[in-house]
Design an enzyme around this catalytic site. Structure first.
Site, short mmCIF file in Angstrom:
data_model
loop_
_atom_site.label_atom_id
_atom_site.label_comp_id
_atom_site.label_asym_id
_atom_site.label_seq_id
_atom_site.Cartn_x
_atom_site.Cartn_y
_atom_site.Cartn_z
N LYS A 238 51.31 27.37 40.08
CA LYS A 238 50.83 26.92 41.40
C LYS A 238 50.63 25.40 41.40
O LYS A 238 51.01 24.71 42.34
CB LYS A 238 49.54 27.66 41.75
N GLN B 214 41.61 31.82 40.89
CA GLN B 214 42.53 32.80 40.33
C GLN B 214 41.79 34.09 40.00
O GLN B 214 40.82 34.09 39.25
CB GLN B 214 43.20 32.22 39.06
N ASP C 91 44.25 31.80 49.84
CA ASP C 91 44.65 33.13 49.36
C ASP C 91 44.58 34.16 50.49
O ASP C 91 45.06 35.28 50.34
CB ASP C 91 43.72 33.56 48.22
#
Ligand code: NDP
Length: 303
Positions: free
Chosen positions: A54, A98, A121
């Protein structure tokens, strides 16, 4: 084999190209560079790989990106404090913690502490609620990637019957709502669904998000259907590496389907590209910028 393979590598490259162009436009017109902050708690090797990818992608597309590593024994309060600091930082437009976080940290608190405006997200209940209500929002990345791939090969999805196997907040539910917003007739199946093969055989679009290796067999698929396989099932090899399998039995399904995503090389690659879409979108929204086109679908293929 009858099915055409949906190449996630090529598709994600097209999307990233579109994002990079929009990032450059944003910088030129408004002097604004989208900023992504990633947070990794602990040293899980798979999570390290995901976060590194990412970071790398954000930089490659011209964004700012900062990684925050916290030790595995960080307290929940430490993690929430960092998220609040990032919420208040105007140079950070997107925050990605994460998942999974270590067990002693409540992931729901992590998700709900993240500002919805920076929730790249798309997992905050406010983002999920806006998606259900049909409003503009940051959409969970993997579901966004699934629908972009389906639209890329099928065009207008109106009236198609989509069957989504799996009802998680991360994949199943958001992908079902996105397909509903595309005017599909949507069935959500799960572990208690009766006669799952028969339900799957109804699908013009079959999205598998189960987490069970090759569970969906060729004779569960309607001839010509579009199969989007979200599953990532790792099987360890003697050399210590993993072989990846999807939730769909690919050799069987590709004899029946019209289009199919492979695993690896399908949906997974779209997830990071869609995170970049969200980071760009978050930056534009936070600054009230409307004259930069954030990609909402895959850019056309170059001749
Ligand atoms: P979850 O474990 O959260 O959800 C799995 C879903 O599958 C549940 O709704 C469950 O039903 C359903 N299910 C389980 N067993 C069966 C069965 N035998 N028949 C029908 N339904 C069943 O998983 P996620 O949604 O988080 O992930 C799904 C898969 O997608 C995983 O392999 C994951 O690794 C992968 N994934 C891939 C991503 C990517 O970037 N490509 C990103 C995210 C996930 P119930 O609710 O009844 O228990």
């Amino acid at each position: 084999m009858t099915a055409a393979i949906i190449d996630g590598k090529k598709a994600s490259a097209r999307l990233k190209e579109g994002v990079a162009a929009a990032v450059a436009e944003l910088k030129a017109k408004h002097g604004l560079v989208p900023g992504l902050a990633t947070v990794l708690v602990g040293e899980d090797p798979a999570s390290q790989v995901y976060v590194a990818s990412k970071q790398k992608t954000a930089h490659a597309l011209g964004m700012n990106s900062v990684q925050h590593n916290l030790p595995a024994d960080s307290t929940e309060a430490d993690v929430l404090k960092l998220i609040r600091t990032l919420n208040a930082d105007p140079s950070v437009h997107g925050i990605l913690v994460q998942l999974p976080v270590p067990k002693h940290i409540d992931s729901f608190k992590v998700i709900t502490t993240t500002s919805p405006a920076k929730d790249v997200d798309g997992l905050h209940p406010e983002s999920a609620g806006r998606l259900v209500a049909g409003g503009d929002t940051l959409v969970a990345c993997t579901p966004m990637g699934c629908v972009m791939l389906a639209k890329d090969v099928l065009g207008d999805l109106t009236g198609l019957h989509a069957v989504v196997v799996g009802r998680s907040n991360l994949v199943g539910k958001p992908v079902a709502h996105l397909l509903l917003n595309e005017n599909c007739t949507v069935t959500i199946a799960h572990s208690r669904t009766k006669d799952l093969p028969a339900v799957c055989r109804e699908a013009d679009i079959l999205v598998a998000a189960v987490g069970k290796r090759e569970m969906i067999r060729g004779d569960w698929i309607k001839p010509g259907a579009t199969v989007i396989d979200v599953g990532i099932n790792r099987v360890p090899l003697p050399d210590g590496k993993n072989k990846l399998y999807g939730d769909v039995n690919f050799p069987e399904a590709s004899e029946v389907a019209g289009f199919i995503t492979p695993v690896p090389g399908g949906v997974g690659l779209m997830t990071v590209a869609c995170l970049m879409v969200n980071t760009l979108k978050a930056a534009c929204t936070q600054h009230g910028i409307t004259d930069v086109a954030v990609p909402t679908r895959l850019p056309p293929k170059k001749p």
